[in-house]
Design a protein around this motif. Structure first.
Motif, PDB file in Angstrom:
ATOM      1  N   LYS A   1      27.418  54.750  41.125  1.00 56.92           N
ATOM      2  CA  LYS A   1      26.742  56.025  41.387  1.00 56.92           C
ATOM      3  C   LYS A   1      27.715  57.085  41.880  1.00 56.92           C
ATOM      4  CE  LYS A   1      22.111  54.716  42.437  1.00 56.92           C
ATOM      5  NZ  LYS A   1      21.231  54.606  43.625  1.00 56.92           N
ATOM      6  N   ASN A   2      28.941  56.927  42.149  1.00 57.15           N
ATOM      7  CA  ASN A   2      29.821  57.687  42.501  1.00 57.15           C
ATOM      8  C   ASN A   2      30.664  58.338  41.561  1.00 57.15           C
ATOM      9  OD1 ASN A   2      28.867  57.461  45.513  1.00 57.15           O
ATOM     10  ND2 ASN A   2      30.175  55.592  45.565  1.00 57.15           N
ATOM     11  N   TYR A   3      30.510  57.594  40.511  1.00 59.00           N
ATOM     12  CA  TYR A   3      31.621  57.791  39.058  1.00 59.00           C
ATOM     13  C   TYR A   3      30.840  59.064  38.378  1.00 59.00           C
ATOM     14  CZ  TYR A   3      33.806  53.359  40.546  1.00 59.00           C
ATOM     15  OH  TYR A   3      34.185  52.379  41.072  1.00 59.00           O
ATOM     16  N   ILE A   4      31.803  59.989  37.626  1.00 62.27           N
ATOM     17  CA  ILE A   4      31.220  60.952  36.826  1.00 62.27           C
ATOM     18  C   ILE A   4      31.212  60.276  35.517  1.00 62.27           C
ATOM     19  CG2 ILE A   4      31.593  62.984  38.294  1.00 62.27           C
ATOM     20  CD1 ILE A   4      34.021  63.336  36.123  1.00 62.27           C
ATOM     21  N   ASP A   5      30.290  60.931  34.731  1.00 63.58           N
ATOM     22  CA  ASP A   5      30.090  60.581  33.148  1.00 63.58           C
ATOM     23  C   ASP A   5      30.014  59.201  32.775  1.00 63.58           C
ATOM     24  OD1 ASP A   5      30.024  63.343  32.623  1.00 63.58           O
ATOM     25  OD2 ASP A   5      32.130  63.559  32.140  1.00 63.58           O
ATOM     26  N   MET A   6      29.377  58.470  33.486  1.00 61.24           N
ATOM     27  CA  MET A   6      29.041  56.810  33.156  1.00 61.24           C
ATOM     28  C   MET A   6      28.210  57.054  31.929  1.00 61.24           C
ATOM     29  SD  MET A   6      30.148  54.531  35.026  1.00 61.24           S
ATOM     30  CE  MET A   6      32.000  55.400  34.803  1.00 61.24           C
ATOM     31  N   PRO A   7      28.555  56.054  31.053  1.00 60.30           N
ATOM     32  CA  PRO A   7      27.883  56.069  29.685  1.00 60.30           C
ATOM     33  C   PRO A   7      26.388  55.672  29.738  1.00 60.30           C
ATOM     34  CG  PRO A   7      29.446  54.119  29.567  1.00 60.30           C
ATOM     35  CD  PRO A   7      29.748  55.221  31.103  1.00 60.30           C
ATOM     36  N   GLU A   8      25.486  56.482  28.982  1.00 60.88           N
ATOM     37  CA  GLU A   8      24.124  56.375  29.312  1.00 60.88           C
ATOM     38  C   GLU A   8      23.848  56.322  27.848  1.00 60.88           C
ATOM     39  OE1 GLU A   8      21.905  59.284  31.169  1.00 60.88           O
ATOM     40  OE2 GLU A   8      23.338  59.126  32.913  1.00 60.88           O
TER      41      GLU A   8
END
Lengths: 529, 308
Positions: free
Chosen positions: A517-524
Motif C-alpha cells: 500500500k505504501n508503494y506508488i504505481d503498483m500495476p492494476e
C-alpha cells in the motif's frame, strides 16, 4: 598410339599427385610446454589407464593455444593434468574441444558420447536436467574437498572454497539442484578513453543524470558516446535497469524465500515468482515501472553506435571514434596488449539512477549482473561404467578431478596464467588488471536474470524484438505487446511443465498487501466485469 | 494325367503378377518405413510434449492451440511465408517462360543450344553456395551493392541490407535475381518445343504472331508446365527455410522468419520437438490443401480438352 595415350594419362596422374602433395595442409605443430608430458588422445590411451577423463576446459584455458592470439600458449591445465595423473596413475586427462552449441550437446548427450566435463552456460543445461544428462553436484559441494587440509575453506564443505557465493549459488537449476561449479568470474564495466574525456572536459559520472550529461557533451564534440551491441541491452541492460526500478518494492513482491539461497540472493525473483507477478499485472502494459524500464533503455541506446546488430563494437573504441564501450573484463587483456591503442583507458561501473532520472529510482548502487565465466558440468558419460551415478566409480574419479582443479595451488596455475577472468577460489589473488572488476563483483546481486528466467524460446523472442524496439522499428506499445505475448506463452509452457505452487504465493501475496500500500504505481489489472 | 502334370502349380498370369508384386513390395516397404512412418510418427508426437532423451507427456491439442493463440511468431511468419511464396510464384512463372520463348525463337540451332546450356548451368551451383555468395558478396557492407552505391557517390544509401528490418524481407526475396536460371527455363523450353508445328503454322496463317501468339497460343499450350512449376513453387515456398538460416536466421526480429524456420528452431534450438511436429503437421495440411485447390482449379490444356 597406345604410347601416346599412356603418356597422356600418366602425365595427368603425375600432375594431380604433385599438385595434391603441394596443396596438402600442413599440420600445426602441437605446443607442449617444457617439463610436461604430451597428453594422449583417447585413441592412444595406455593400457594401465582405467579412467580416461575427457575434459572441455574452454577457449580461455585450453592448453596449447594463446587466447586472442596474445602471448605464449596456455600451459596451466597441462601442468594441473600432469600433477593429477602423477597422483592417480590410473587416470588420464584428455582435453577436448567441444562446441557449446545446443544442437551439438543434445546429440552428444542423448547418445552418452559427450565429454565427461563440459564447459557451457548452465542455463543451457537446465532444460535438460530431467533427462539425467547431467550430474547434480549438491552432494559433493556440501561435503569436504578431499584435497583441502583441515581448517582451510573447503575442508568442511566444497562450497566454502568459492569467493562469490551469491553468484555461484545463483546458478541453481529450476529443480533446486546445482549442476555446475562456477570456476571463475566475469563482470562488465564501462571502459572509457581518458584522452577524449579530458579533451571534452568530462569526468567519471556519479549518477545516471551526470552520465547522460557527459554523453551529451561527448556527442556534441563529435564522438560516439558509447559502443554497444543488442545483446548488452537484452541481457545486462534489462537486469540492471529492472533492479534500479524494482529494488524498493521487493519487500512487497518477493514471495518465496529459499532458506539456503536467500542468504546469498536477497530478494531474488525466481521464475515462479515472475510468473505469479505477471498474472498480477507486473511486466505488462499496466505496470508503469515496466514501461519506464524500456523508455530508459531506449534513451540510453540513443547515445550508442548506429548499428548495434552487426557492427564490431570494439573497433569504434579502439580507433578512438567512441569515448566508451560497455564490455566485460575479458577485453582488458586485449586492450592492454593492443599496440595500436594510442590512448589511456580506464574503467568505471554504471552509476545509479536518481529521482531526476525517474521517479521510480531506488537510489541504490547498480548491482552485479556479471557472473560465472567458465561453468563446468559433469555429463552422463561420467557414469557410463555402471549407468548409475550412485554406484559409478568413474563418476567419483571425475568429481575428484573437478575438486583437484579448484585447489588453490593448482587453480592459480590456470586462472592466473593471464589476466582474463577473475578467480572465484578463496586464497587465489586477483591480478592487478582485473582488480576493478573484482570490486564490482562484491556488490549485491541482481534482482533477476531476465534473459535466463524462462526457456530458450522466450530469450530468443526477447532479444530479436528488443532490437526492433531500440532501433525504432516498432513502438513502445507494440514492443510491450510482443513481450506480453512472449511472457504469456512462456508462462503457459512453464506452468504446464513445473506446476509451481501458486497457492502458497497467493497466501504470501495477501500477507504482504499492507506493505504494498505504501508503494506508488503498483500495476492494476482492468476489472474483467 | 499328362495334362495335370503339365499344368503349372501357379498359373503363368498369377506368377507374372506375383513377380511384379514382389519387385514392387520392397520399394513400398522402404517408402513406408522412411517416408510415411515418420509422417505418422510426427503426427502422433505433435500431441506430446516431447524432447530427445526426455519423457513424453500427452498434451492433446495444446501445441496447436499455442501455435494459433499465444505464439507471437505465428502471424508474422505466416505473412512472410505468403509474401515469399507469392513473390516466387510470380517471378518463376513469368521470367523463365519469357527466356524460354526467346531461346526457342532463335533460328540457329547452334545458338539455341548455347543459350540452353548457359541458362541451365547455374543448376549445378549448390543452393547453400548461392546463399553464401548473396550474403557475403552482394549484401554485405563491402558487398557488390554497397560498393556500387559508394562508387556512384550514393554512399549515404548503403545499408546492411539483410540486417535492416526495412530491407531484409525484400533483400531475401531478391536472392536469385534475375530468376531465370535453370530448371524452370528447361521445363518451359520443353513445353514450347512440344507445340505442334501445325499449330504454329495455323497461327501464322491467321496472322497471330509476336506477343499476341505468346499469350493466345504459347501460354495455353504450356499450361501443364505452368501447373507443375506452380505446384513445386508453392511447396518450396511453404516448406523452404534453409536459405533463411544462412542469410538471416529469420531476423532482424522476425522480419524474415517463416513457419518452417520456426519449426526448425523449436526442434533443434528450443528443444520442443512435440511443438515442432505440430508446426510440421500444420504445414503439411496447408501444402496438401493448396495442392488440391491447384489440381481442382488450374487445368492444363489437355485436361481442359478432356473435360470438353
Amino acid at each position: 598410339m597406345i604410347f601416346k595415350k599412356i603418356f597422356k594419362y600418366s602425365s595427368l596422374v603425375i600432375i594431380l599427385s604433385v599438385g595434391t602433395y603441394l596443396m596438402w595442409p600442413v599440420q600445426d605443430e602441437k605446443y607442449i610446454p617444457e617439463g610436461v608430458e604430451e597428453t594422449c588422445s583417447s585413441t592412444c590411451t595406455p593400457a594401465n589407464v582405467k579412467y580416461n577423463i575427457r575434459f572441455v576446459p574452454g577457449g580461455y584455458y585450453f592448453p596449447g593455444i594463446a587466447p586472442a592470439g596474445i602471448g605464449q600458449p596456455n600451459k596451466g591445465f597441462y601442468e594441473v593434468a600432469a600433477a593429477y595423473e602423477n597422483l592417480h596413475p590410473d587416470t588420464k586427462i584428455t582435453f577436448c574441444d567441444a562446441m557449446a552449441r545446443r544442437e551439438y550437446l543434445v546429440t552428444q548427450l542423448s547418445s552418452s558420447k559427450a565429454p565427461d566435463i563440459l564447459n557451457v552456460n548452465v542455463e543451457d543445461v537446465w532444460p535438460d536436467v530431467q533427462k539425467n544428462w547431467y550430474v547434480p553436484l549438491d552432494n559433493y559441494l556440501n561435503n569436504p574437498n578431499p584435497y583441502i587440509p583441515q581448517g582451510k575453506p573447503g575442508s568442511v564443505q566444497w562450497w566454502d572454497m568459492f569467493k562469490f557465493q551469491a553468484i555461484s549459488r545463483g546458478k541453481l537449476a529450476p529443480n533446486g539442484k546445482m549442476y555446475c561449479i562456477s570456476y571463475d568470474m566475469i563482470e562488465t564495466a564501462i571502459y572509457y578513453n581518458k584522452n577524449i574525456f579530458k579533451k571534452v572536459g568530462v569526468k567519471i559520472p556519479k549518477n545516471w543524470d551526470e552520465y547522460e550529461e557527459i554523453m551529451t557533451k561527448i556527442r556534441k564534440a563529435g564522438y560516439t558516446p558509447i559502443q554497444t551491441v543488442v545483446t548488452i541491452y537484452s541481457d545486462w541492460g534489462i537486469d540492471l535497469f529492472l533492479d534500479q526500478l524494482y529494488y524498493n518494492i521487493l519487500p512487497g513482491i518477493d514471495l518465496v524465500k529459499d532458506p539456503v539461497r536467500e542468504k546469498y540472493l536477497q530478494g531474488y525473483l525466481d521464475w515462479d515468482e515472475v510468473c505469479f507477478l505477471f498474472k498480477k499485472g507486473f511486466f505488462t502494459r499496466y505496470d508503469k515501472r515496466y514501461r519506464e524500464l524500456w523508455k530508459l533503455l531506449k534513451r540510453f541506446r540513443k547515445f550508442s553506435n548506429k548499428d548495434i546488430a552487426t557492427e564490431d563494437m570494439i573497433r569504434g573504441f579502439v580507433r578512438g571514434d567512441a569515448a566508451m564501450i560497455w564490455s566485460s573484463n575479458l577485453i582488458s587483456y586485449r586492450f592492454k596488449a593492443d599496440k595500436d591503442i594510442d590512448f589511456d583507458w580506464g574503467v568505471f561501473y554504471l552509476p545509479k539512477f536518481t529521482t531526476n532520472t525517474t521517479k521510480y529510482a531506488s537510489g541504490v548502487d547498480m548491482c552485479v549482473i556479471g557472473g560465472s565465466g567458465a561453468q563446468f558440468e559433469i555429463s552422463n558419460s561420467a557414469f557410463s561404467d555402471t549407468g548409475d551415478p550412485k554406484t559409478s566409480e568413474r563418476l567419483k574419479r571425475v568429481v575428484d578431478f573437478m575438486q583437484f582443479i579448484t585447489v588453490p595451488d593448482q587453480y592459480r596455475k590456470v586462472v592466473n596464467e593471464r589476466p582474463l577472468l577473475v578467480p572465484n577460489i578463496k586464497g587465489v589473488e586477483t591480478l592487478p588488471l582485473l582488480k576493478p572488476f573484482e570490486k564490482i563483483l562484491h556488490r549485491r546481486y541482481t534482482t533477476t536474470k531476465w534473459t535466463y528466467t524462462f526457456d530458450l524460446k522466450f530469450s530468443d523472442i526477447l532479444e530479436r524484438m528488443l532490437l526492433l524496439y531500440l532501433d525504432d522499428y516498432i513502438s513502445l506499445d507494440e514492443w510491450i505487446e510482443w513481450q506480453e505475448k512472449n511472457l504469456e506463452s512462456a508462462y503457459r509452457r512453464f506452468t504446464r511443465k513445473k506446476h509451481p505452487d501458486f497457492a502458497a504465493m497467493e497466501k504470501e501475496w495477501q500477507r504482504l498487501a499492507p506493505i504494498r500500500k505504501n508503494y506508488i504505481d503498483m500495476p492494476e489489472l482492468p476489472d474483467k466485469n | 494325367m499328362a495334362d495335370k502334370k503339365d499344368k503349372p502349380f501357379i498359373s503363368y498370369k498369377l506368377r507374372g503378377a506375383l513377380v511384379c508384386y514382389s519387385i514392387i513390395i520392397i520399394p513400398i516397404l522402404l517408402l513406408g518405413l522412411f517416408t510415411y512412418l515418420p509422417v505418422f510418427w510426427a503426427f502422433q508426437k505433435s500431441f506430446y510434449d516431447f524432447e530427445i532423451g526426455g519423457i513424453s507427456h500427452f498434451v492433446g491439442l495444446s501445441h496447436y492451440i499455442e501455435y494459433f493463440t499465444t505464439d507471437p511468431t505465428t502471424y508474422i511468419s505466416l505473412v512472410n511465408m505468403a509474401f515469399f511464396t507469392l513473390f516466387a510464384v510470380v517471378v518463376r512463372l513469368s521470367l523463365p517462360l519469357i527466356v524460354a520463348k526467346l531461346i526457342i525463337s532463335i533460328q540457329s540451332e547452334r545458338w539455341r543450344h548455347f543459350y540452353r546450356i548457359l541458362f541451365l548451368a547455374p543448376i549445378v551451383v549448390p543452393g547453400v553456395a548461392t546463399m553464401l555468395i548473396w550474403g557475403g558478396m552482394i549484401y554485405s557492407s563491402q558487398g557488390l551493392i554497397n560498393e556500387f552505391l559508394r562508387l556512384i557517390g550514393l554512399g549515404n544509401y548503403t545499408h546492411a541490407w539483410l540486417a535492416n528490418p526495412g530491407t531484409a524481407l525484400i533483400a531475401v526475396a531478391m536472392v536469385g535475381f534475375p530468376f531465370i536460371g535453370g530448371f524452370e527455363v528447361l521445363i518451359y523450353y520443353a513445353g514450347l518445343s512440344g507445340i505442334p508445328e501445325s499449330v504454329n503454322e495455323a497461327a501464322l496463317l491467321e496472322g497471330c504472331v509476336g506477343i499476341r501468339k505468346f499469350f493466345l497460343i504459347d501460354i495455353p499450350m504450356v499450361l501443364s508446365q505452368l501447373k507443375l512449376i506452380l505446384i513445386l513453387t508453392v511447396i518450396a515456398g511453404i516448406q523452404g527455410f534453409e536459405g533463411l538460416i544462412i542469410l538471416t536466421s529469420g531476423g532482424p526480429g522476425y522480419r524474415t522468419t517463416v513457419p518452417g524456420l520456426m519449426m526448425y528452431f523449436n526442434a533443434f534450438s528450443f528443444q520442443r520437438f512435440g511443438y515442432a511436429c505440430a508446426v510440421g503437421v500444420i504445414l503439411f495440411v496447408l501444402i496438401f490443401t493448396l495442392t488440391i485447390i491447384n489440381f481442382k482449379f488450374f487445368k492444363s490444356a489437355e485436361e481442359l480438352q478432356a473435360t470438353k
